[in-house]
Design an enzyme around this catalytic site. Structure first.
Site, mmCIF file in Angstrom:
data_model
loop_
_atom_site.group_PDB
_atom_site.id
_atom_site.type_symbol
_atom_site.label_atom_id
_atom_site.label_comp_id
_atom_site.label_asym_id
_atom_site.label_seq_id
_atom_site.Cartn_x
_atom_site.Cartn_y
_atom_site.Cartn_z
ATOM 1 N N ASP A 75 42.428 39.219 28.499
ATOM 2 C CA ASP A 75 41.872 39.961 29.636
ATOM 3 C C ASP A 75 42.216 41.436 29.474
ATOM 4 O O ASP A 75 43.351 41.787 29.146
ATOM 5 C CB ASP A 75 42.446 39.431 30.953
ATOM 6 C CG ASP A 75 41.737 40.013 32.160
ATOM 7 O OD1 ASP A 75 40.508 40.183 32.100
ATOM 8 O OD2 ASP A 75 42.405 40.279 33.169
ATOM 9 N N HIS A 133 38.682 51.133 38.662
ATOM 10 C CA HIS A 133 39.692 50.148 39.073
ATOM 11 C C HIS A 133 41.091 50.628 38.716
ATOM 12 O O HIS A 133 42.014 50.576 39.540
ATOM 13 C CB HIS A 133 39.403 48.807 38.406
ATOM 14 C CG HIS A 133 40.473 47.779 38.613
ATOM 15 N ND1 HIS A 133 40.712 47.177 39.825
ATOM 16 C CD2 HIS A 133 41.380 47.242 37.745
ATOM 17 C CE1 HIS A 133 41.702 46.309 39.705
ATOM 18 N NE2 HIS A 133 42.130 46.337 38.457
ATOM 19 N N GLU A 143 39.113 39.201 40.847
ATOM 20 C CA GLU A 143 38.691 40.370 40.077
ATOM 21 C C GLU A 143 37.315 40.075 39.505
ATOM 22 O O GLU A 143 37.128 39.073 38.791
ATOM 23 C CB GLU A 143 39.692 40.699 38.963
ATOM 24 C CG GLU A 143 41.000 41.242 39.512
ATOM 25 C CD GLU A 143 41.928 41.800 38.447
ATOM 26 O OE1 GLU A 143 42.877 42.499 38.818
ATOM 27 O OE2 GLU A 143 41.697 41.538 37.242
ATOM 28 N N GLU A 164 34.613 40.396 36.972
ATOM 29 C CA GLU A 164 34.574 40.778 35.566
ATOM 30 C C GLU A 164 33.379 40.141 34.871
ATOM 31 O O GLU A 164 32.740 39.227 35.399
ATOM 32 C CB GLU A 164 35.863 40.344 34.854
ATOM 33 C CG GLU A 164 37.135 40.922 35.461
ATOM 34 C CD GLU A 164 38.358 40.705 34.599
ATOM 35 O OE1 GLU A 164 38.198 40.536 33.358
ATOM 36 O OE2 GLU A 164 39.482 40.713 35.132
ATOM 37 N N ASP A 174 38.761 36.686 37.558
ATOM 38 C CA ASP A 174 40.168 36.652 37.169
ATOM 39 C C ASP A 174 41.005 36.559 38.447
ATOM 40 O O ASP A 174 41.463 37.558 38.983
ATOM 41 C CB ASP A 174 40.500 37.916 36.362
ATOM 42 C CG ASP A 174 41.963 37.994 35.988
ATOM 43 O OD1 ASP A 174 42.600 36.937 35.870
ATOM 44 O OD2 ASP A 174 42.469 39.117 35.813
ATOM 45 N N ARG A 230 48.615 38.860 43.763
ATOM 46 C CA ARG A 230 49.123 40.242 43.712
ATOM 47 C C ARG A 230 50.618 40.337 44.007
ATOM 48 O O ARG A 230 51.310 41.200 43.434
ATOM 49 C CB ARG A 230 48.347 41.108 44.705
ATOM 50 C CG ARG A 230 46.849 41.181 44.458
ATOM 51 C CD ARG A 230 46.519 41.726 43.091
ATOM 52 N NE ARG A 230 45.072 41.910 42.920
ATOM 53 C CZ ARG A 230 44.497 42.250 41.798
ATOM 54 N NH1 ARG A 230 45.229 42.455 40.714
ATOM 55 N NH2 ARG A 230 43.185 42.391 41.726
ATOM 56 N N GLN A 280 52.438 39.187 40.966
ATOM 57 C CA GLN A 280 52.239 40.202 39.929
ATOM 58 C C GLN A 280 53.143 41.414 40.160
ATOM 59 O O GLN A 280 53.717 41.966 39.204
ATOM 60 C CB GLN A 280 50.777 40.633 39.910
ATOM 61 C CG GLN A 280 50.426 41.618 38.810
ATOM 62 C CD GLN A 280 48.943 41.953 38.787
ATOM 63 O OE1 GLN A 280 48.156 41.402 39.554
ATOM 64 N NE2 GLN A 280 48.557 42.844 37.908
ATOM 65 N N LYS A 298 48.448 35.677 36.872
ATOM 66 C CA LYS A 298 47.082 35.535 36.358
ATOM 67 C C LYS A 298 46.832 34.156 35.761
ATOM 68 O O LYS A 298 45.748 33.910 35.224
ATOM 69 C CB LYS A 298 46.828 36.589 35.276
ATOM 70 C CG LYS A 298 47.028 38.025 35.736
ATOM 71 C CD LYS A 298 45.810 38.525 36.477
ATOM 72 C CE LYS A 298 45.873 40.033 36.657
ATOM 73 N NZ LYS A 298 44.613 40.573 37.182
ATOM 74 N N THR A 354 41.063 31.044 35.843
ATOM 75 C CA THR A 354 40.028 32.036 35.569
ATOM 76 C C THR A 354 38.709 31.279 35.604
ATOM 77 O O THR A 354 38.526 30.336 34.831
ATOM 78 C CB THR A 354 40.220 32.686 34.191
ATOM 79 O OG1 THR A 354 41.486 33.362 34.156
ATOM 80 C CG2 THR A 354 39.103 33.687 33.894
ATOM 81 N N GLU A 396 41.544 46.518 46.079
ATOM 82 C CA GLU A 396 40.933 47.839 46.232
ATOM 83 C C GLU A 396 40.136 47.953 47.524
ATOM 84 O O GLU A 396 40.208 48.963 48.220
ATOM 85 C CB GLU A 396 40.001 48.121 45.055
ATOM 86 C CG GLU A 396 40.686 48.177 43.700
ATOM 87 C CD GLU A 396 39.661 48.149 42.593
ATOM 88 O OE1 GLU A 396 39.142 49.225 42.240
ATOM 89 O OE2 GLU A 396 39.357 47.049 42.098
#
Length: 417
Positions: free
Chosen positions: A123, A130, A196, A198, A228, A232, A235, A248, A252, A358
């Site tokens: 990834d 971002h 996420e 992607e 993904d 948070r 992380q 993560k 996925t 975000e």
């Protein structure tokens, strides 16, 4: 290009996802059948495994679609990919004999499976908007981008074992978290679970040493939508100094259809102007991104969906070909079936941000839903759906859906209850 009409009427709708121009590849099953390879056309699936068995459409003298994945076919290389696709397009043309008709399966009757065996998964963190948004939140605007970001496609090796196909539920993970008021970490379910948005590049050809960007581009078989999922809070505690790990690894999700590189050729666009020159090995020989509109919806359990983000793949700073070329610089072999996540695709406006981190600016600006209520992060029962398509005059190239519902965390992860 214009719409390539087919004798399958549902493939001729200007707003349909799967015209004859597209023909993405997947793996499907129906009641009483084993998973098999197929292509999407309109609202139907062409059973390509059965057509190969009958000798109607073959890639080589030996069978390659007698297995429930596309890896064996991918190993044959771009010349075979293109020739096979051209033959399939001809069989589905408006004036063609309908020899394919007995091999059509309604999509609504099919269950989709992972379309290829995922060898390894990497990834990337290659969207500038971002990276700047996240960096601004945690380090301030002046230090938003790491010093190396404008020179190198940053990535990390993820878990191929946790890649799942669209429609597979995802369970809220447990992990180590440490809040601002905690003296020490605690083991708890993630309270800041996120997505996420992607695009995933599917590597079709292996490598044995460094490759150029042009060679990397030819190695890519096609693309899938990719979510993904990201915890948070896990992380935030674990990522220094070596980056994401368990945050993560939950899942996925990828879309069920591989849209081929050939289908996307008319939609190529250039990467953005560089803030500083890239090293020569990353120089692109031509346009390497694609003009693909993308969207994310969130649907609380039992309620209608709200579109929470819209963006475009052309916003990426590094293309998949650059990412793949960089991946090989150390001599690292790439394998057929490797999956490369683009990194979160965010645009310059608030509504074009590709993650809830975000969109809610770290939880400070909750996102309003059309059905009432707000979200800062994903709640149990929420279904997140990624969609995307490239649009031309009179037709579009769609990816299908990349969808997953979040299940509650287990009460005791070690007894799995």
């Amino acid at each position: 290009m214009t719409l390539m009409k087919s004798w399958i009427e549902s493939a001729n709708a200007p707003d349909g996802q799967f015209p004859r121009n597209n023909l993405p590849y997947g793996v499907f099953s129906t009641n009483g059948t084993e998973p098999r390879c197929g292509a999407a056309i309109g609202d139907m699936i062409v059973d390509l495994t059965a057509m190969e068995e009958e000798g109607i459409l073959t890639a080589t003298d030996d069978p390659v679609l007698d297995v429930p994945f596309w890896n064996d076919f991918m190993e044959l290389g771009p010349e075979v990919w293109n020739a096979y696709r051209a033959k399939l397009q001809a069989l589905l043309a408006e004036d063609a004999d309908r020899v394919v008709e007995p091999y059509l399966v309604p999509m609504e009757a099919a269950q989709m499976h992972l379309p290829f065996l995922i060898s390894e998964y990497t990834d990337f963190y290659a969207g500038r908007h971002h990276a700047e948004n996240v960096g601004t939140m945690f380090r301030g605007k002046d230090n938003a981008l790491p010093p190396n970001w404008l020179s190198i496609p940053i990535g990390y090796n993820g878990r191929a074992s946790s890649v799942v196909v669209s429609g597979t539920p995802v369970r809220r993970p447990w992990g180590q978290v440490k809040g601002p008021d905690d003296d020490l970490p605690r083991f708890a379910p993630s309270a800041r679970f996120d997505i996420e948005l992607e695009l995933g590049a599917v590597v079709g050809m292996p490598s044995e040493g460094p490759v150029t960007v042009a060679e990397a581009d030819r190695m890519i078989f096609g693309y899938v939508l990719l979510n993904d999922w990201s915890a948070r809070d896990i992380q935030a505690w674990e990522y220094q100094p070596l980056g994401p790990f368990q945050a993560k690894a939950t899942a996925t999700t990828i879309s069920a259809w591989i849209v081929t590189r050939a289908a996307l050729e008319p939609f190529r666009v250039t990467t953005p102007d560089r803030a500083r020159p890239l090293l020569p090995y990353l120089t692109e020989p031509g346009p390497m991104l694609y003009d693909i509109d993308l969207a994310v919806t969130l649907a609380p359990e039992g309620k209608a969906a709200t579109t929470i983000a819209r963006t475009n793949y052309r916003e990426m700073y590094y293309s998949a070909a650059q990412q793949l070329a960089h991946h090989t610089t150390s001599g690292c072999p790439m394998n057929t079936g490797d999956l490369l996540g683009s990194g979160t695709i965010s645009g310059p406006t608030k509504e074009s941000r590709g993650s809830l981190l975000e969109l809610s600016w770290g939880g400070k600006e909750p996102v309003s839903l059309d059905t009432g209520g707000t979200r800062c992060f994903i709640e149990d029962g929420d279904t997140l759906t990624l969609t995307g398509h490239a649009q031309d005059d009179g037709y579009r190239i769609g990816f299908g859906r990349c969808e997953g519902q979040l299940l509650p965390a287990l009460k005791d992860p070690y007894t799995r209850t």
